[in-house]
Motif scaffolding. Sequence first.
Motif, PDB file in Angstrom:
ATOM      1  N   UNK A   1      51.317  17.610  14.284  1.00 42.95           N
ATOM      2  CA  UNK A   1      50.093  16.962  14.736  1.00 42.95           C
ATOM      3  C   UNK A   1      48.928  17.920  14.836  1.00 42.95           C
ATOM      4  N   UNK A   2      48.298  17.950  16.001  1.00 50.10           N
ATOM      5  CA  UNK A   2      47.126  18.800  16.216  1.00 50.10           C
ATOM      6  C   UNK A   2      47.460  20.122  16.890  1.00 50.10           C
ATOM      7  N   UNK A   3      48.734  20.376  17.150  1.00 50.61           N
ATOM      8  CA  UNK A   3      49.116  21.663  17.726  1.00 50.61           C
ATOM      9  C   UNK A   3      49.113  22.745  16.656  1.00 50.61           C
ATOM     10  N   UNK A   4      48.812  23.985  17.036  1.00 50.47           N
ATOM     11  CA  UNK A   4      48.826  25.080  16.065  1.00 50.47           C
ATOM     12  C   UNK A   4      50.239  25.415  15.602  1.00 50.47           C
TER      13      UNK A   4
ATOM     14  N   UNK B   1      61.227  24.996  25.624  1.00 51.68           N
ATOM     15  CA  UNK B   1      60.473  25.837  26.568  1.00 51.68           C
ATOM     16  C   UNK B   1      59.078  25.276  26.798  1.00 51.68           C
ATOM     17  N   UNK B   2      58.405  24.879  25.706  1.00 50.62           N
ATOM     18  CA  UNK B   2      57.058  24.308  25.837  1.00 50.62           C
ATOM     19  C   UNK B   2      57.075  23.031  26.665  1.00 50.62           C
ATOM     20  N   UNK B   3      58.058  22.164  26.398  1.00 52.18           N
ATOM     21  CA  UNK B   3      58.174  20.926  27.168  1.00 52.18           C
ATOM     22  C   UNK B   3      58.445  21.214  28.644  1.00 52.18           C
ATOM     23  N   UNK B   4      59.258  22.216  28.897  1.00 52.53           N
ATOM     24  CA  UNK B   4      59.561  22.586  30.278  1.00 52.53           C
ATOM     25  C   UNK B   4      58.314  23.093  30.996  1.00 52.53           C
ATOM     26  N   UNK B   5      57.510  23.907  30.292  1.00 45.78           N
ATOM     27  CA  UNK B   5      56.276  24.422  30.883  1.00 45.78           C
ATOM     28  C   UNK B   5      55.278  23.302  31.125  1.00 45.78           C
ATOM     29  N   UNK B   6      55.181  22.371  30.188  1.00 47.38           N
ATOM     30  CA  UNK B   6      54.277  21.239  30.362  1.00 47.38           C
ATOM     31  C   UNK B   6      54.727  20.375  31.535  1.00 47.38           C
TER      32      UNK B   6
ATOM     33  N   UNK C   1      48.062  25.410  27.748  1.00 47.12           N
ATOM     34  CA  UNK C   1      48.879  26.610  27.564  1.00 47.12           C
ATOM     35  C   UNK C   1      50.326  26.332  27.954  1.00 47.12           C
ATOM     36  N   UNK C   2      51.251  26.646  27.054  1.00 49.53           N
ATOM     37  CA  UNK C   2      52.683  26.485  27.327  1.00 49.53           C
ATOM     38  C   UNK C   2      53.383  27.810  27.096  1.00 49.53           C
ATOM     39  N   UNK C   3      54.682  27.796  26.975  1.00 50.38           N
ATOM     40  CA  UNK C   3      55.445  29.038  26.905  1.00 50.38           C
ATOM     41  C   UNK C   3      55.157  29.848  25.652  1.00 50.38           C
ATOM     42  N   UNK C   4      54.871  29.167  24.545  1.00 50.52           N
ATOM     43  CA  UNK C   4      54.718  29.862  23.265  1.00 50.52           C
ATOM     44  C   UNK C   4      53.334  29.649  22.658  1.00 50.52           C
ATOM     45  N   UNK C   5      52.331  29.494  23.527  1.00 53.88           N
ATOM     46  CA  UNK C   5      50.974  29.260  23.061  1.00 53.88           C
ATOM     47  C   UNK C   5      50.494  27.874  23.446  1.00 53.88           C
ATOM     48  N   UNK C   6      49.315  27.524  22.953  1.00 56.59           N
ATOM     49  CA  UNK C   6      48.722  26.235  23.296  1.00 56.59           C
ATOM     50  C   UNK C   6      49.415  25.084  22.569  1.00 56.59           C
ATOM     51  N   UNK C   7      49.492  23.954  23.269  1.00 57.87           N
ATOM     52  CA  UNK C   7      50.051  22.721  22.714  1.00 57.87           C
ATOM     53  C   UNK C   7      49.032  21.608  22.936  1.00 57.87           C
ATOM     54  N   UNK C   8      48.818  20.790  21.900  1.00 56.93           N
ATOM     55  CA  UNK C   8      47.872  19.683  22.001  1.00 56.93           C
ATOM     56  C   UNK C   8      48.540  18.523  22.723  1.00 56.93           C
TER      57      UNK C   8
END
Length: 267
Positions: free
Chosen positions: A66-69, A83-88, A10-17
């Motif tokens: 890739x495999x991310x939605x 944002x997603x990278x920051x959350x990860x 789970x990241x800032x804007x939904x799930x990331x693979x």
Amino acid sequence: MADPTQHLVPCSNGDVFVRTWAPPEPTWLALVVHGYGEHGGRYHRVADQLVAEGALVCAPDHRGHGRSPGERVLIDDAERIVDDLEALHARLAAEHPELPVVLIGHSLGGMFATRLAQRDQEQFRGVVLSAPVLGTWHVLDLLENTQLPDTPIDPESLSRDLGVGRDYVADPLVWHGAFKRSTLMAIDRCLLAIHEGPQLDLPTLWLHGEDDELVPAEDTRTGIDRIRGRNFHEHHYAGARHEVFNETNGADVIRDVVAFVRREISR
């Protein structure tokens, strides 16, 4: 070649693979940021080499890649990718607070990595930028067209090792279609934000092939000259094309990265 663990995070804007390669006793953490249209799985060879040097390697697939939605290669706001990278990163830092973190961004991933580093430079021990999209990028000229032409990447422009291009073409997780207008507009806005943002005073290493036609080094330098700080290093490789990690001299490139990282994490 060790297989990575793979999971949705789970990241800032939904799930990331996310793919993760781990040595028995890691001494540093590499957050790998892939380029446009590709995915983190293409960095398995880089990961293997970095794991051998003590790195815990984490390579997410951007949203829509890739495999991310998400709709394929659609980026309506580059800041959301950051944002997603920051959350990860925050998640990884909480799980491994003892490990210094180095960002490694390739091509468009170099743009994202730069923007992330600008947000909070104290969070990272260093940044490695491989053929980063910074300054100007000729692909943005496509926005002058009423309808964007379908301009696929020439696989031979990736590396002098032509097997790299063949694997790229055959990879079902790689996007082989046209650019999307909103994505190019988002990239243009992000480049402007980087230009207006702070310099990178944390240790930074710029890597570029001298025969890179996809992201010419002279265009990147217009952005590098704006963000380069006091601890800046660069290596340019004669004859090398866009994907320096996958080049015929890729082992030399990795050695340069490892030397940079070891110097900075030992301070």
